[in-house]
Design a protein around this motif. Structure first.
Motif, PDB file in Angstrom:
ATOM      1  N   PHE A 158      52.710 -18.864  11.368  1.00  0.00           N
ATOM      2  CA  PHE A 158      52.626 -18.661   9.917  1.00  0.00           C
ATOM      3  C   PHE A 158      53.857 -17.927   9.400  1.00  0.00           C
ATOM      4  O   PHE A 158      54.430 -18.288   8.369  1.00  0.00           O
ATOM      5  CB  PHE A 158      51.366 -17.870   9.567  1.00  0.00           C
ATOM      6  CG  PHE A 158      50.102 -18.696   9.483  1.00  0.00           C
ATOM      7  CD1 PHE A 158      49.977 -19.899  10.145  1.00  0.00           C
ATOM      8  CD2 PHE A 158      49.023 -18.235   8.745  1.00  0.00           C
ATOM      9  CE1 PHE A 158      48.813 -20.657  10.062  1.00  0.00           C
ATOM     10  CE2 PHE A 158      47.855 -18.982   8.639  1.00  0.00           C
ATOM     11  CZ  PHE A 158      47.750 -20.190   9.311  1.00  0.00           C
TER      12      PHE A 158
ATOM     13  N   LEU B  27      44.444 -12.883  12.038  1.00  0.00           N
ATOM     14  CA  LEU B  27      45.196 -13.861  12.808  1.00  0.00           C
ATOM     15  C   LEU B  27      45.450 -13.370  14.226  1.00  0.00           C
ATOM     16  O   LEU B  27      45.655 -12.179  14.448  1.00  0.00           O
ATOM     17  CB  LEU B  27      46.556 -14.132  12.138  1.00  0.00           C
ATOM     18  CG  LEU B  27      46.542 -14.585  10.683  1.00  0.00           C
ATOM     19  CD1 LEU B  27      47.941 -14.545  10.101  1.00  0.00           C
ATOM     20  CD2 LEU B  27      45.942 -15.985  10.555  1.00  0.00           C
TER      21      LEU B  27
ATOM     22  N   LEU C 132      39.742 -16.123   9.139  1.00  0.00           N
ATOM     23  CA  LEU C 132      40.549 -16.357  10.326  1.00  0.00           C
ATOM     24  C   LEU C 132      40.910 -17.834  10.395  1.00  0.00           C
ATOM     25  O   LEU C 132      40.041 -18.702  10.341  1.00  0.00           O
ATOM     26  CB  LEU C 132      39.800 -15.939  11.583  1.00  0.00           C
ATOM     27  CG  LEU C 132      40.547 -16.164  12.895  1.00  0.00           C
ATOM     28  CD1 LEU C 132      40.274 -15.040  13.856  1.00  0.00           C
ATOM     29  CD2 LEU C 132      40.218 -17.512  13.536  1.00  0.00           C
ATOM     30  N   TRP C 133      42.214 -18.106  10.497  1.00  0.00           N
ATOM     31  CA  TRP C 133      42.717 -19.470  10.641  1.00  0.00           C
ATOM     32  C   TRP C 133      43.193 -19.669  12.081  1.00  0.00           C
ATOM     33  O   TRP C 133      43.934 -18.849  12.629  1.00  0.00           O
ATOM     34  CB  TRP C 133      43.885 -19.714   9.689  1.00  0.00           C
ATOM     35  CG  TRP C 133      43.500 -19.845   8.257  1.00  0.00           C
ATOM     36  CD1 TRP C 133      43.224 -18.829   7.382  1.00  0.00           C
ATOM     37  CD2 TRP C 133      43.341 -21.056   7.518  1.00  0.00           C
ATOM     38  NE1 TRP C 133      42.912 -19.342   6.148  1.00  0.00           N
ATOM     39  CE2 TRP C 133      42.968 -20.710   6.203  1.00  0.00           C
ATOM     40  CE3 TRP C 133      43.481 -22.408   7.848  1.00  0.00           C
ATOM     41  CZ2 TRP C 133      42.739 -21.654   5.208  1.00  0.00           C
ATOM     42  CZ3 TRP C 133      43.243 -23.354   6.861  1.00  0.00           C
ATOM     43  CH2 TRP C 133      42.877 -22.978   5.559  1.00  0.00           C
TER      44      TRP C 133
ATOM     45  N   SER D 143      51.519  -6.987   6.734  1.00  0.00           N
ATOM     46  CA  SER D 143      50.915  -7.296   8.030  1.00  0.00           C
ATOM     47  C   SER D 143      50.536  -6.001   8.740  1.00  0.00           C
ATOM     48  O   SER D 143      51.318  -5.051   8.762  1.00  0.00           O
ATOM     49  CB  SER D 143      51.892  -8.097   8.900  1.00  0.00           C
ATOM     50  OG  SER D 143      52.198  -9.341   8.302  1.00  0.00           O
TER      51      SER D 143
ATOM     52  N   VAL E 134      46.604  -8.581  12.343  1.00  0.00           N
ATOM     53  CA  VAL E 134      47.092  -9.345  13.485  1.00  0.00           C
ATOM     54  C   VAL E 134      46.582  -8.708  14.782  1.00  0.00           C
ATOM     55  O   VAL E 134      46.875  -7.545  15.063  1.00  0.00           O
ATOM     56  CB  VAL E 134      48.637  -9.394  13.501  1.00  0.00           C
ATOM     57  CG1 VAL E 134      49.127 -10.284  14.646  1.00  0.00           C
ATOM     58  CG2 VAL E 134      49.160  -9.894  12.157  1.00  0.00           C
TER      59      VAL E 134
ATOM     60  N   LYS F  55      47.332  -9.054   6.010  1.00  0.00           N
ATOM     61  CA  LYS F  55      47.158  -9.890   7.195  1.00  0.00           C
ATOM     62  C   LYS F  55      46.965  -8.987   8.413  1.00  0.00           C
ATOM     63  O   LYS F  55      47.879  -8.267   8.813  1.00  0.00           O
ATOM     64  CB  LYS F  55      48.392 -10.789   7.368  1.00  0.00           C
ATOM     65  CG  LYS F  55      48.576 -11.786   6.226  1.00  0.00           C
ATOM     66  CD  LYS F  55      49.961 -12.388   6.203  1.00  0.00           C
ATOM     67  CE  LYS F  55      50.983 -11.467   5.544  1.00  0.00           C
ATOM     68  NZ  LYS F  55      50.886 -11.460   4.066  1.00  0.00           N
TER      69      LYS F  55
ATOM     70  N   LEU G 274      43.346 -11.901   5.565  1.00  0.00           N
ATOM     71  CA  LEU G 274      43.484 -12.789   6.707  1.00  0.00           C
ATOM     72  C   LEU G 274      43.405 -12.029   8.024  1.00  0.00           C
ATOM     73  O   LEU G 274      43.846 -10.889   8.134  1.00  0.00           O
ATOM     74  CB  LEU G 274      44.817 -13.537   6.640  1.00  0.00           C
ATOM     75  CG  LEU G 274      45.030 -14.464   5.445  1.00  0.00           C
ATOM     76  CD1 LEU G 274      46.330 -15.243   5.610  1.00  0.00           C
ATOM     77  CD2 LEU G 274      43.856 -15.419   5.259  1.00  0.00           C
TER      78      LEU G 274
ATOM     79  N   SER H 106      44.039 -19.498  15.676  1.00  0.00           N
ATOM     80  CA  SER H 106      43.905 -18.327  16.554  1.00  0.00           C
ATOM     81  C   SER H 106      42.857 -18.540  17.643  1.00  0.00           C
ATOM     82  O   SER H 106      41.909 -17.770  17.789  1.00  0.00           O
ATOM     83  CB  SER H 106      43.564 -17.083  15.712  1.00  0.00           C
ATOM     84  OG  SER H 106      44.485 -16.899  14.662  1.00  0.00           O
TER      85      SER H 106
ATOM     86  N   THR I  15      49.235 -17.582  16.170  1.00  0.00           N
ATOM     87  CA  THR I  15      49.094 -18.148  14.832  1.00  0.00           C
ATOM     88  C   THR I  15      49.887 -17.336  13.816  1.00  0.00           C
ATOM     89  O   THR I  15      50.512 -17.894  12.912  1.00  0.00           O
ATOM     90  CB  THR I  15      47.607 -18.207  14.433  1.00  0.00           C
ATOM     91  OG1 THR I  15      46.911 -19.042  15.360  1.00  0.00           O
ATOM     92  CG2 THR I  15      47.433 -18.770  13.024  1.00  0.00           C
ATOM     93  N   TYR I  16      49.889 -16.018  13.985  1.00  0.00           N
ATOM     94  CA  TYR I  16      50.691 -15.176  13.092  1.00  0.00           C
ATOM     95  C   TYR I  16      52.167 -15.571  13.163  1.00  0.00           C
ATOM     96  O   TYR I  16      52.839 -15.709  12.130  1.00  0.00           O
ATOM     97  CB  TYR I  16      50.527 -13.708  13.450  1.00  0.00           C
ATOM     98  CG  TYR I  16      51.469 -12.801  12.691  1.00  0.00           C
ATOM     99  CD1 TYR I  16      51.160 -12.390  11.394  1.00  0.00           C
ATOM    100  CD2 TYR I  16      52.676 -12.380  13.259  1.00  0.00           C
ATOM    101  CE1 TYR I  16      52.037 -11.573  10.676  1.00  0.00           C
ATOM    102  CE2 TYR I  16      53.548 -11.565  12.554  1.00  0.00           C
ATOM    103  CZ  TYR I  16      53.220 -11.167  11.266  1.00  0.00           C
ATOM    104  OH  TYR I  16      54.100 -10.372  10.558  1.00  0.00           O
TER     105      TYR I  16
ATOM    106  N   GLU J 129      38.654 -23.803  11.038  1.00  0.00           N
ATOM    107  CA  GLU J 129      39.266 -24.560  12.129  1.00  0.00           C
ATOM    108  C   GLU J 129      39.301 -26.060  11.844  1.00  0.00           C
ATOM    109  O   GLU J 129      38.402 -26.621  11.219  1.00  0.00           O
ATOM    110  CB  GLU J 129      38.469 -24.352  13.433  1.00  0.00           C
ATOM    111  CG  GLU J 129      38.412 -22.937  13.943  1.00  0.00           C
ATOM    112  CD  GLU J 129      39.709 -22.451  14.577  1.00  0.00           C
ATOM    113  OE1 GLU J 129      40.649 -23.264  14.713  1.00  0.00           O
ATOM    114  OE2 GLU J 129      39.759 -21.271  14.960  1.00  0.00           O
TER     115      GLU J 129
END
Length: 203
Positions: free
Chosen positions: A70, A62, A129-130, A105, A91, A89, A60, A132, A66-67, A8
């Motif tokens: 991105f 997300l 996790l970015w 995904s 989600v 990824k 990842l 989110s 955020t998904y 974060e």
């Protein structure tokens, strides 16, 4: 067991909302979108970002918003984030009909906390996790976070979504690394270190 790392950008007063641009998340009439941008361009911060964006031995995780952010940018700009299209990824969304067109995904529906707890127990690479912000609250509430990679900016925003809201699980962390950029951004990594301990200065 997989480790789950939360990555974060955060202000001094704990805000994580819309760091990357004015239209990223304006909910709650948030007016400071893009607040991290003026601090970029420094070698220290750029090097930390390059290291944290490495997708070797990770997948990842997300949230839906955020998904979508991105997915609208990175598929066409993958040269700036090598491997982003190929990495898996996950989600999290309450919408079981959510269409995920970005390659590799996977939708996590139903009880998200239970799905992520099961995902962590499976064999596989660690989960990163970015952003989110809403999903992070669920993870912290259910004590599912193993590491925090924070970039703490010397700014107070006074409004917006916070990383540590009321009702999350109490947890102790250990500082494992830290550095400071020339403009005062603290780049800090923390690992989970068990239960919170208390004491008294008065005997």
């Amino acid at each position: 067991m997989r480790k789950l790392t939360v990555i974060e950008f955060i202000s001094l007063d704990g805000i994580i909302q819309a760091p990357g641009g004015p239209d990223e998340d304006t909910s709650g009439e948030f007016k400071y979108g893009g607040w991290v941008v003026p601090y970029f361009g420094e070698e220290t911060l750029e090097a930390a970002m390059e290291d944290q964006m490495s997708l070797q031995q990770c997948e990842l995780l997300l949230g839906r918003r955020t998904y979508e952010i991105f997915a609208s940018y990175w598929p066409q700009n993958a040269d700036s984030w090598p491997g982003i299209n190929e990495v898996r990824k996950f989600v999290a969304s309450e919408n079981p009909a959510l269409e995920l067109e970005w390659q590799n995904s996977v939708l996590l529906g139903g009880n998200v906390a239970e799905r992520i707890e099961k995902l962590k127990s499976d064999d596989g690479p660690d989960l990163h996790l970015w952003g989110s912000g809403n999903l992070v609250q669920t993870l912290l509430k259910h004590d599912l976070v193993d590491r925090l990679w924070l970039k703490i900016f010397p700014i107070i925003l006074g409004q917006g979504k916070r990383l540590f809201a009321d009702g999350i699980a109490s947890t102790k962390f250990t500082l494992t690394s830290s550095t400071v950029s020339p403009r005062g951004v603290i780049i800090a990594s923390y690992d989970r270190a068990g239960a919170v301990q208390t004491g008294s200065f008065i005997e």
